[in-house]
Scaffold this motif. Sequence first.
Motif, PDB file in Angstrom:
ATOM      1  N   LYS A 173      67.992  77.693  57.406  1.00 49.64           N
ATOM      2  CA  LYS A 173      67.178  78.928  57.198  1.00 49.64           C
ATOM      3  C   LYS A 173      65.799  78.770  56.966  1.00 49.64           C
ATOM      4  N   VAL A 174      65.256  77.756  56.269  1.00 54.10           N
ATOM      5  CA  VAL A 174      64.088  77.148  56.413  1.00 54.10           C
ATOM      6  C   VAL A 174      63.682  76.775  57.763  1.00 54.10           C
ATOM      7  N   ARG A 175      64.368  76.264  58.492  1.00 54.09           N
ATOM      8  CA  ARG A 175      63.934  75.664  59.746  1.00 54.09           C
ATOM      9  C   ARG A 175      63.636  76.960  60.822  1.00 54.09           C
ATOM     10  N   GLN A 176      64.744  77.856  60.380  1.00 49.45           N
ATOM     11  CA  GLN A 176      64.626  79.015  61.385  1.00 49.45           C
ATOM     12  C   GLN A 176      63.442  79.940  61.033  1.00 49.45           C
ATOM     13  N   LEU A 177      62.932  80.059  59.670  1.00 49.50           N
ATOM     14  CA  LEU A 177      61.725  80.613  59.383  1.00 49.50           C
ATOM     15  C   LEU A 177      60.577  80.105  60.022  1.00 49.50           C
ATOM     16  N   LYS A 178      60.578  78.681  59.921  1.00 50.28           N
ATOM     17  CA  LYS A 178      59.571  77.694  60.800  1.00 50.28           C
ATOM     18  C   LYS A 178      59.484  78.265  62.262  1.00 50.28           C
ATOM     19  N   THR A 179      60.704  78.445  62.805  1.00 48.70           N
ATOM     20  CA  THR A 179      60.633  78.625  64.198  1.00 48.70           C
ATOM     21  C   THR A 179      60.073  80.180  64.543  1.00 48.70           C
ATOM     22  N   ASP A 180      60.609  81.175  63.446  1.00 51.34           N
ATOM     23  CA  ASP A 180      60.049  82.462  63.710  1.00 51.34           C
ATOM     24  C   ASP A 180      58.613  82.814  63.369  1.00 51.34           C
ATOM     25  N   GLY A 181      57.945  81.618  62.867  1.00 55.95           N
ATOM     26  CA  GLY A 181      56.537  81.634  62.570  1.00 55.95           C
ATOM     27  C   GLY A 181      55.982  82.211  61.311  1.00 55.95           C
ATOM     28  N   ALA A 182      56.777  81.822  60.432  1.00 50.72           N
ATOM     29  CA  ALA A 182      56.424  82.096  58.913  1.00 50.72           C
ATOM     30  C   ALA A 182      55.363  81.138  58.454  1.00 50.72           C
ATOM     31  N   ASP A 183      54.595  81.690  57.747  1.00 52.73           N
ATOM     32  CA  ASP A 183      53.328  80.812  57.158  1.00 52.73           C
ATOM     33  C   ASP A 183      53.711  80.037  55.779  1.00 52.73           C
ATOM     34  N   VAL A 184      54.523  80.532  55.161  1.00 46.87           N
ATOM     35  CA  VAL A 184      55.088  80.246  53.835  1.00 46.87           C
ATOM     36  C   VAL A 184      56.686  80.713  53.621  1.00 46.87           C
ATOM     37  N   ILE A 185      57.029  79.719  52.726  1.00 46.42           N
ATOM     38  CA  ILE A 185      58.765  80.068  52.292  1.00 46.42           C
ATOM     39  C   ILE A 185      58.612  80.674  51.093  1.00 46.42           C
ATOM     40  N   LYS A 186      59.087  82.149  50.982  1.00 47.90           N
ATOM     41  CA  LYS A 186      59.151  82.657  49.603  1.00 47.90           C
ATOM     42  C   LYS A 186      60.709  82.744  48.958  1.00 47.90           C
ATOM     43  N   ILE A 187      60.487  82.343  47.800  1.00 47.69           N
ATOM     44  CA  ILE A 187      61.707  81.990  47.056  1.00 47.69           C
ATOM     45  C   ILE A 187      61.967  82.787  45.876  1.00 47.69           C
ATOM     46  N   PHE A 188      63.167  83.434  45.602  1.00 47.52           N
ATOM     47  CA  PHE A 188      63.510  83.908  44.432  1.00 47.52           C
ATOM     48  C   PHE A 188      64.421  83.063  43.515  1.00 47.52           C
ATOM     49  N   ALA A 189      63.773  82.512  42.475  1.00 51.21           N
ATOM     50  CA  ALA A 189      64.606  81.438  41.535  1.00 51.21           C
ATOM     51  C   ALA A 189      64.765  82.461  40.517  1.00 51.21           C
ATOM     52  N   SER A 190      64.421  83.545  40.093  1.00 59.19           N
ATOM     53  CA  SER A 190      64.799  84.154  38.797  1.00 59.19           C
ATOM     54  C   SER A 190      64.944  85.598  39.369  1.00 59.19           C
ATOM     55  N   ALA A 191      65.558  86.365  38.358  1.00 57.01           N
ATOM     56  CA  ALA A 191      65.755  87.965  38.453  1.00 57.01           C
ATOM     57  C   ALA A 191      64.363  88.614  38.165  1.00 57.01           C
ATOM     58  N   SER A 192      64.102  89.835  38.478  1.00 54.25           N
ATOM     59  CA  SER A 192      63.060  90.434  38.254  1.00 54.25           C
ATOM     60  C   SER A 192      63.047  90.854  36.605  1.00 54.25           C
ATOM     61  N   ILE A 193      61.667  91.092  36.257  1.00 53.60           N
ATOM     62  CA  ILE A 193      61.693  91.378  34.825  1.00 53.60           C
ATOM     63  C   ILE A 193      62.476  92.487  34.198  1.00 53.60           C
ATOM     64  N   ARG A 194      62.724  93.366  35.192  1.00 52.82           N
ATOM     65  CA  ARG A 194      63.620  94.789  35.066  1.00 52.82           C
ATOM     66  C   ARG A 194      65.090  94.321  34.768  1.00 52.82           C
TER      67      ARG A 194
END
Length: 418
Positions: A173-194
Motif C-alpha cells: 500500500k505504501v508503494r501504491q501511494l507513492k505511485t499515486d503521487g502521495a507526498d507523505v504517508i499518514k498513519i493511524f497508530a491510535s484511536a481518536s480521543i473520542r
Amino acid sequence: MRAMKLNAALFAVLLAAPALLLAQNQTVRIHAATVLDGTGKTLRNATIVVQGSKITSIEAGTTANARNATYELGQVTVLPGMIDIHAHVGWHFDKDGRYAARHGSPAQEILYSAENAYVTLLAGFTTIQSPGQANDVELREGIARGVFPGPRILTSIRQINERSGTPDEIRQKVRQLKTDGADVIKIFASASIRDGGTQTMTDEQLVAVCGEAKAQGMRTMVHAHSPESIRASVNAGCQQIEHGVFATDEVLKLMADKGVYFDPNVGVVLQNYLKNRDKYNGIGNYNDEGFAYMEKGLSINAAMIKKAVATPNLKMVLGTDAVAGAHGHNADELVERVRQGGQQPMDAIVSATSMAAQSLNLGKTIGTLAAGYEADIVGVDGDPLTDITAVTRVAFVMKGGKVYKLSAGSARGAKPAQ
Ligand SMILES: [Zn+2]
C-alpha cells in the motif's frame, strides 16, 4: 483629508495589483520596519527584493532604498508565508450547515476544498499538508497551475491504519501511494480521543509502514495519542507524531532524542468542534460522550503543551488538524501554544515557517526569507513578538511572487510599482 488621500493611494494599489500578478518578471520591492526571517532572526528596516516567483535579495537597514518600495508595509511585521502541516482542507459543512462527511458530488467536493484553500491562503498560510483525501491531488495540481488561488498543497491521499492488512500488504500500500503521487504517508497508530486514544496498529504493522516509507524515500506522519502508541511509532522509525494528547515527559524526551517532529494541536481543533457542536453532533462518534471527551481534552492539552514546550530540543512544528469550520483560523494554534504552553513567540513563528518547511523536506525552498527562496511572504498587523495575536491579523499575502491580499487597513501608504 489625510484619510481620503490615503484611501485614494490604496485604491490605486488595489487597481494595480492584478497587473502585478501578471508581470512575472518585474522586480518587486517590499519594505517594512520589521522582518522576521523565519529562522529566528529579526531584520530592521528591510527591503525584500522579488523577481518572478523568488526572493533575489534582502537589503537590511536601507532607508534610502525604502523610497523605491513597490509595497511600503510600514509597521506591518513581515514573515515567511506560514505553513500548516496538518489541515484537512476538504472538510466542510453542507448547505444545510451540518458536517457533510464528504458525501457530495465530485464537483461539489472539489469546490468546497477550493474555498477552504482560498480562505487558508488569505489567513497567511502559503503551504499546507493535508492528511489526505482522494481529490487533494486535483486540488494540488489545480493550485499549482497558478490560476486559482490557494496554498501549496501536500497530501497523503489516503491513510494506513490497523485494518490495512498484514505487514506485506501494508508495504504494498505504501508503494501504491507513492505511485499515486502521495507526498507523505499518514498513519493511524491510535484511536481518536473520542474513543480513548489507545494504540490500534500492532508494532509489526508500524515497522512495516514506516520502514517501507523510508525505503521509498517518503515521509511519515502518525496520529498517536497514548504514550504507548507514540513510543511504538518512534521505535518503528516514523518521522512525525500528530496530536499526542496523552504524551508523557518520557515520550516527549524520546521524540526529542530521536529527532522526531511533534505536532500537538491545542488551539484550533477541539475549540472548533465545541464551537460548532450542533453541526457535528449525532454524526459517527460525534455524540455527547465524544464531546464530553473533547471538553476534557482542552485541559489535558493545556497540561501537555506546557510539558512539550519545556522539553529541550523537541522539534515542535505547527499543525492545526483544521476541519470543517476551522479553515482560515489556523494561526489560532500559534496563539494558544504561546498562551497555554508558554512557548516563546519567536519559537512559535519558527515552528510555522522554517521548521515546518524542514519537516516537509522543503527547508531549502520555503519557510525562510532569504535569497533563492520562494517569495512566500506575509505581513501581519502588529508585533507578534510582543503580541502573538498579531499573526491572526494578516494584512499582506504574497505566494510565489504574486500578491493575493493587501489589506487597506494595515498596509499603510502602499503604492504601486512605477
Ligand atoms: Zn487530522
